[in-house]
Enzyme design. Structure first.
Site, mmCIF file in Angstrom:
data_model
loop_
_atom_site.group_PDB
_atom_site.id
_atom_site.type_symbol
_atom_site.label_atom_id
_atom_site.label_comp_id
_atom_site.label_asym_id
_atom_site.label_seq_id
_atom_site.Cartn_x
_atom_site.Cartn_y
_atom_site.Cartn_z
ATOM 1 N N ASN A 131 -18.091 13.355 -7.684
ATOM 2 C CA ASN A 131 -18.372 14.260 -6.557
ATOM 3 C C ASN A 131 -17.809 15.631 -6.896
ATOM 4 O O ASN A 131 -16.639 15.917 -6.661
ATOM 5 C CB ASN A 131 -17.763 13.695 -5.268
ATOM 6 N N CYS B 100 -18.421 18.575 -3.003
ATOM 7 C CA CYS B 100 -17.982 18.515 -1.601
ATOM 8 C C CYS B 100 -17.691 19.933 -1.093
ATOM 9 O O CYS B 100 -16.834 20.620 -1.650
ATOM 10 C CB CYS B 100 -16.738 17.649 -1.447
ATOM 11 N N GLY C 55 -28.643 14.996 7.475
ATOM 12 C CA GLY C 55 -29.631 14.476 8.423
ATOM 13 C C GLY C 55 -31.023 15.049 8.184
ATOM 14 O O GLY C 55 -31.246 15.823 7.238
ATOM 15 N N GLY D 45 -31.294 13.260 4.608
ATOM 16 C CA GLY D 45 -32.165 13.091 5.772
ATOM 17 C C GLY D 45 -33.086 11.889 5.741
ATOM 18 O O GLY D 45 -34.059 11.850 6.482
ATOM 19 N N THR E 33 -26.463 9.848 6.847
ATOM 20 C CA THR E 33 -26.288 10.065 8.286
ATOM 21 C C THR E 33 -26.985 9.001 9.146
ATOM 22 O O THR E 33 -26.478 8.634 10.212
ATOM 23 C CB THR E 33 -26.819 11.482 8.634
#
Ligand SMILES: Cc1cc2nc3c(=O)[nH]c(=O)nc-3n(C[C@H](O)[C@H](O)[C@H](O)COP(=O)(O)O)c2cc1C
Length: 308
Positions: free
Chosen positions: A129, A132, A222, A249, A271
């Site tokens: 990662n 972030c 999302g 999403g 999400t």
């Protein structure tokens, strides 16, 4: 005949291409009893750092039109507690476990974490990662590794030398040209790319005139970000030859399929897990149904099949 849904990310073989995105599924045990975890293609853990992190002050999430802004700030118990308490539980589920790691600024932290994970058979792959948006140093948001092609190359190369596990590099959409960063990660030896992490966003309460999250801005996820994510997968797909894990999403089977057609080998659901904990399993089933209906024998045939 049943369609083939097996996909490969480097040497990592997944029985189905639907995984859960880092930070949206805890360490999976939180979701046991809410869905059949054995039906997931893989589980990506919440990002782990060397030391425990408390994360950012609250409020750290707020809902926006078709999206969620979060600024969790990589809250996690640290690698020692993760290895002692979380990894045994998540690996007992019996699906591949992809451990997400991050550094708090020290590049050595990445290689040290990768070395520790390299020795463990319970770890199927490592996700780097480097994207972030919610970690600040001295109150400032610095440049992310994934916002710099050279830093991406250096970091991936160093971690590559520290582990033989399949290595996935997670990219940020908060860049001018994601293709440049993706190519740098590929050149440095990444086995796969995960995209996208959250898109920087901000929301204001007009009555109090305060930001709706304590850190002022955070990462948007999302359905609101899906068109951005699909476009980035398509752009990257045309320029790399390593597998892409698409996310951003995904809410249902149709939105997951968009990513495969744009070039993804696998997808991650984030999400949407907060709305329906069983959605990832439903999507895995939905993909099989679509393949049967469309008479497609193998999910890998769908990859990049966009008709332009
Ligand atoms: C509450 C929350 C926490 C997240 N934490 C992490 C994290 O620890 N590490 C990471 O790589 N991505 C993290 N993400 C990003 C997701 O893994 C994913 O890349 C992003 O949310 C886009 O997918 P989605 O729209 O399906 O949620 C987080 C997202 C959310 C919403």
């Amino acid at each position: 005949m049943l369609p083939n849904t097996t996909v490969k990310i480097g040497s990592l073989k997944l029985k189905n291409p639907v995984m859960v995105a880092s930070g949206t599924f805890g360490y999976a045990s939180e979701f046991s009893g809410l869905c059949n975890l054995t039906k997931l293609g893989a589980i990506v853990t919440k990002t782990i750092t060397s030391k425990p992190r408390q994360g950012n002050p609250c409020p750290r999430t707020c809902e926006t039109a078709s999206g969620l802004i979060n600024s969790i700030g990589l809250e996690n118990p640290g690698i020692d507690v993760f290895l002692a308490d979380k990894l045994p539980q998540v690996s007992s589920i019996g699906v591949p476990v992809i451990v997400s790691i991050a550094s708090e600024g020290d590049p050595e932290e990445f290689t040290a974490l990768a070395r520790r994970l390299d020795a463990l058979s319970e770890v199927s792959a490592i996700e780097l990662n480097i994207s972030c948006p919610n970690v600040r140093k001295d109150g400032k948001r610095g440049r992310l590794i994934s916002q710099d092609a050279e830093a991406t190359f250096r970091t991936v190369k160093a971690v590559r030398a520290a582990t033989t596990k399949p290595l996935i590099t997670k990219l940020s959409p908060n860049v001018t040209d994601i293709v440049e960063i993706a190519c740098a990660a590929e050149k440095a030896g990444s086995d796969g790319l995960a995209l996208i992490n959250t898109l920087l966003g901000m929301s204001v309460d007009v009555l109090t005139r305060k930001p709706r999250i304590a850190m002022v801005s955070g990462g948007l996820s999302g359905p609101a970000i899906r068109p951005v994510a699909v476009r980035m997968v398509w752009d990257v797909y045309q320029n790399v030859s390593i597998p892409i894990i698409g996310m951003g999403g995904i809410m249902d089977t149709a939105s997951a399929l968009e990513f495969f057609i744009a070039g993804a080998s696998a997808v991650s659901v984030g999400t949407a897990n907060f709305i329906d904990p069983g959605v990832s399993v439903d999507i895995a089933e939905g993909i099989k149904k679509y393949l049967r209906q469309q008479k497609i024998a193998d999910i890998n045939e769908l990859r990049g099949s966009l008709r332009v």
